[in-house]
Design a protein around this motif. Structure first.
Motif, PDB file in Angstrom:
ATOM      1  N   TYR A  65       7.215   6.215  -2.347  1.00  0.00           N
ATOM      2  CA  TYR A  65       7.970   5.018  -1.984  1.00  0.00           C
ATOM      3  C   TYR A  65       7.682   4.536  -0.563  1.00  0.00           C
ATOM      4  N   TYR A  66       7.666   5.477   0.388  1.00  0.00           N
ATOM      5  CA  TYR A  66       7.557   5.083   1.788  1.00  0.00           C
ATOM      6  C   TYR A  66       6.124   4.996   2.298  1.00  0.00           C
ATOM      7  N   LEU A  67       5.222   5.799   1.746  1.00  0.00           N
ATOM      8  CA  LEU A  67       3.859   5.852   2.259  1.00  0.00           C
ATOM      9  C   LEU A  67       2.860   5.095   1.392  1.00  0.00           C
ATOM     10  N   ARG A  68       2.923   5.307   0.084  1.00  0.00           N
ATOM     11  CA  ARG A  68       1.859   4.773  -0.768  1.00  0.00           C
ATOM     12  C   ARG A  68       2.152   3.404  -1.375  1.00  0.00           C
ATOM     13  N   LEU A  69       3.392   3.137  -1.730  1.00  0.00           N
ATOM     14  CA  LEU A  69       3.691   1.866  -2.391  1.00  0.00           C
ATOM     15  C   LEU A  69       3.360   0.643  -1.526  1.00  0.00           C
ATOM     16  N   PRO A  70       3.698   0.622  -0.222  1.00  0.00           N
ATOM     17  CA  PRO A  70       3.304  -0.546   0.582  1.00  0.00           C
ATOM     18  C   PRO A  70       1.798  -0.759   0.616  1.00  0.00           C
ATOM     19  N   ARG A  71       1.044   0.331   0.805  1.00  0.00           N
ATOM     20  CA  ARG A  71      -0.414   0.220   0.802  1.00  0.00           C
ATOM     21  C   ARG A  71      -0.927  -0.187  -0.565  1.00  0.00           C
ATOM     22  N   PHE A  72      -0.334   0.383  -1.601  1.00  0.00           N
ATOM     23  CA  PHE A  72      -0.736   0.063  -2.968  1.00  0.00           C
ATOM     24  C   PHE A  72      -0.518  -1.416  -3.259  1.00  0.00           C
ATOM     25  N   ALA A  73       0.661  -1.930  -2.918  1.00  0.00           N
ATOM     26  CA  ALA A  73       0.964  -3.345  -3.159  1.00  0.00           C
ATOM     27  C   ALA A  73       0.021  -4.236  -2.365  1.00  0.00           C
ATOM     28  N   LEU A  74      -0.233  -3.870  -1.099  1.00  0.00           N
ATOM     29  CA  LEU A  74      -1.135  -4.668  -0.281  1.00  0.00           C
ATOM     30  C   LEU A  74      -2.553  -4.636  -0.835  1.00  0.00           C
ATOM     31  N   ALA A  75      -3.003  -3.470  -1.295  1.00  0.00           N
ATOM     32  CA  ALA A  75      -4.347  -3.358  -1.875  1.00  0.00           C
ATOM     33  C   ALA A  75      -4.480  -4.211  -3.130  1.00  0.00           C
ATOM     34  N   VAL A  76      -3.452  -4.212  -3.970  1.00  0.00           N
ATOM     35  CA  VAL A  76      -3.475  -5.029  -5.191  1.00  0.00           C
ATOM     36  C   VAL A  76      -3.568  -6.507  -4.842  1.00  0.00           C
ATOM     37  N   LEU A  77      -2.771  -6.942  -3.881  1.00  0.00           N
ATOM     38  CA  LEU A  77      -2.772  -8.354  -3.491  1.00  0.00           C
ATOM     39  C   LEU A  77      -4.106  -8.754  -2.868  1.00  0.00           C
ATOM     40  N   ILE A  78      -4.641  -7.890  -1.992  1.00  0.00           N
ATOM     41  CA  ILE A  78      -5.913  -8.197  -1.343  1.00  0.00           C
ATOM     42  C   ILE A  78      -7.050  -8.241  -2.354  1.00  0.00           C
ATOM     43  N   GLY A  79      -7.114  -7.237  -3.233  1.00  0.00           N
ATOM     44  CA  GLY A  79      -8.168  -7.216  -4.237  1.00  0.00           C
ATOM     45  C   GLY A  79      -8.106  -8.416  -5.164  1.00  0.00           C
ATOM     46  N   SER A  80      -6.907  -8.746  -5.631  1.00  0.00           N
ATOM     47  CA  SER A  80      -6.738  -9.896  -6.529  1.00  0.00           C
ATOM     48  C   SER A  80      -7.074 -11.195  -5.808  1.00  0.00           C
ATOM     49  N   GLY A  81      -6.539 -11.345  -4.598  1.00  0.00           N
ATOM     50  CA  GLY A  81      -6.759 -12.587  -3.857  1.00  0.00           C
ATOM     51  C   GLY A  81      -8.211 -12.829  -3.514  1.00  0.00           C
TER      52      GLY A  81
END
Length: 348
Positions: A65-81
């Motif tokens: 929740y605190y370490l991986r989810l923010p990076r995961f969400a950002l990676a998904v958005l960056i890759g998709s965008g």
């Protein structure tokens, strides 16, 4: 008629399968890292987070929740965008080698970031100064290109490409000049690290804004996928159907610049995703942008999350800049596509 119906049904079924497979891969990658969490445990933690029943004493849940989810969400958005931006740029430019940074957007963003670092600015109106200046730099270069295109009375791809190449060269030269004249060793290290890309500064407050922008623009491009298909046939064919591609092209370039600028604001410069992912997807879906765009978003998300996992575990005790990982993976794939001639819009 029957054949078209069967093909559409097959395409939709294939799209659903692709979506489910990508979701499974993403959840699996979320559990990977220095601390490996099994797929079943990861699913359980995600379910608890969604239901609001996450345990306060579960260390693995805290890691997710605190370490991986923010990076995961950002990676998904960056890759998709980046993947969708690259796909749109290839249609707008009618150039299979185009990507989001073709028009000097990356160099403009890099110049803005270098200025912020050299000037020693920490924040501007509450925003991270490096990311803020990078965003402004990307938009400034794009606006200049658009103004030049309209000044010459032509918004065709040649004018845009030449303008982009010129601004790209000028921005890169300015970056080199500023670093060599003004920067000390510590600031040079900061500049270099930022230009190679990183997800270390992933924060939910920035992700919320990026989520809205990326999803809104991806939906907009998807709804206008017929125009993207029409761009492949040229301006003359579009005029006969009542479309002014010159104005539409400028709007699309500006929207891509906004999306890429916000991505650069959050992660620094990350290349190759917008160049490679559309080609990989096009091998399956050819040139129908109504199918290409959503699959580019999914493939780009998986690609970026995978690169983030590799960047975190490749070197013990430290993190490899994600831009390097993406380039190491993307460059061989792109070379293979070039050698096998599996690129472009005229593939039979």
């Amino acid at each position: 008629m029957t054949k078209d119906f069967i093909m559409n049904l097959f395409s939709r079924k294939y799209a659903v399968i692709t979506f489910l497979v990508c979701c499974i891969i993403l959840v699996y990658l979320l559990g990977q890292g220095t601390i490996e969490i099994g797929y079943k445990k990861t699913c359980q933690i995600l379910a608890d987070i969604i239901q609001g029943t996450m345990s306060d004493t579960d260390i693995l849940a805290d890691v997710i929740y605190y370490l991986r989810l923010p990076r995961f969400a950002l990676a998904v958005l960056i890759g998709s965008g980046l993947a969708v931006s690259g796909c749109v740029m290839q249609a707008v430019m009618k150039n299979p080698l185009a990507d989001p940074y073709l028009l000097g957007i990356s160099s403009g963003a890099g110049l803005g970031a270098v200025l912020a670092i050299i000037l020693g600015l920490t924040s501007v109106m509450g925003f991270d100064s490096i990311g803020f200046f990078a965003f402004i730099g990307a938009l400034t270069v794009t606006i200049c290109i658009i103004l030049i295109a309209f000044y010459f009375g032509s918004a065709n791809t040649v004018t845009i490409l030449l303008s982009g190449m010129a601004f790209n060269a000028v921005s890169a030269a300015c970056i080199s000049l500023i670093i060599s004249v003004y920067a000390d060793a510590e600031r040079i290290q900061s500049v270099t690290f930022w230009l190679m890309g990183s997800l270390q500064n992933a924060r939910w407050e920035n992700i919320y804004v990026l989520t809205i922008v990326v999803f809104c623009l991806m939906f907009y491009f998807y709804k206008n996928s017929r125009i993207l298909n029409l761009m492949l046939f040229g301006d003359e064919a579009a005029i006969t159907l009542g479309y002014d591609l010159a104005k539409i092209r400028m709007v699309y370039v500006f929207l891509c610049a906004v999306m890429v600028g916000l991505i650069v604001y959050n992660s620094g410069i990350i290349g190759f995703i917008g160049l490679v992912v559309p080609h990989i997807v096009r091998l399956i879906y050819r040139s129908n942008y109504k199918q290409i765009l959503p699959n580019c978003a999914l493939t780009g998300a998986v690609f970026m999350v995978l690169a983030d996992v590799i960047s975190r575990i490749a070197r013990e005790g430290s993190e490899v800049p994600i831009g390097i990982v993406v380039s190491v993976i993307g460059a061989p794939v792109f070379v293979y596509l070039l050698l096998s001639k599996n690129y472009g819009y005229n593939k039979k």
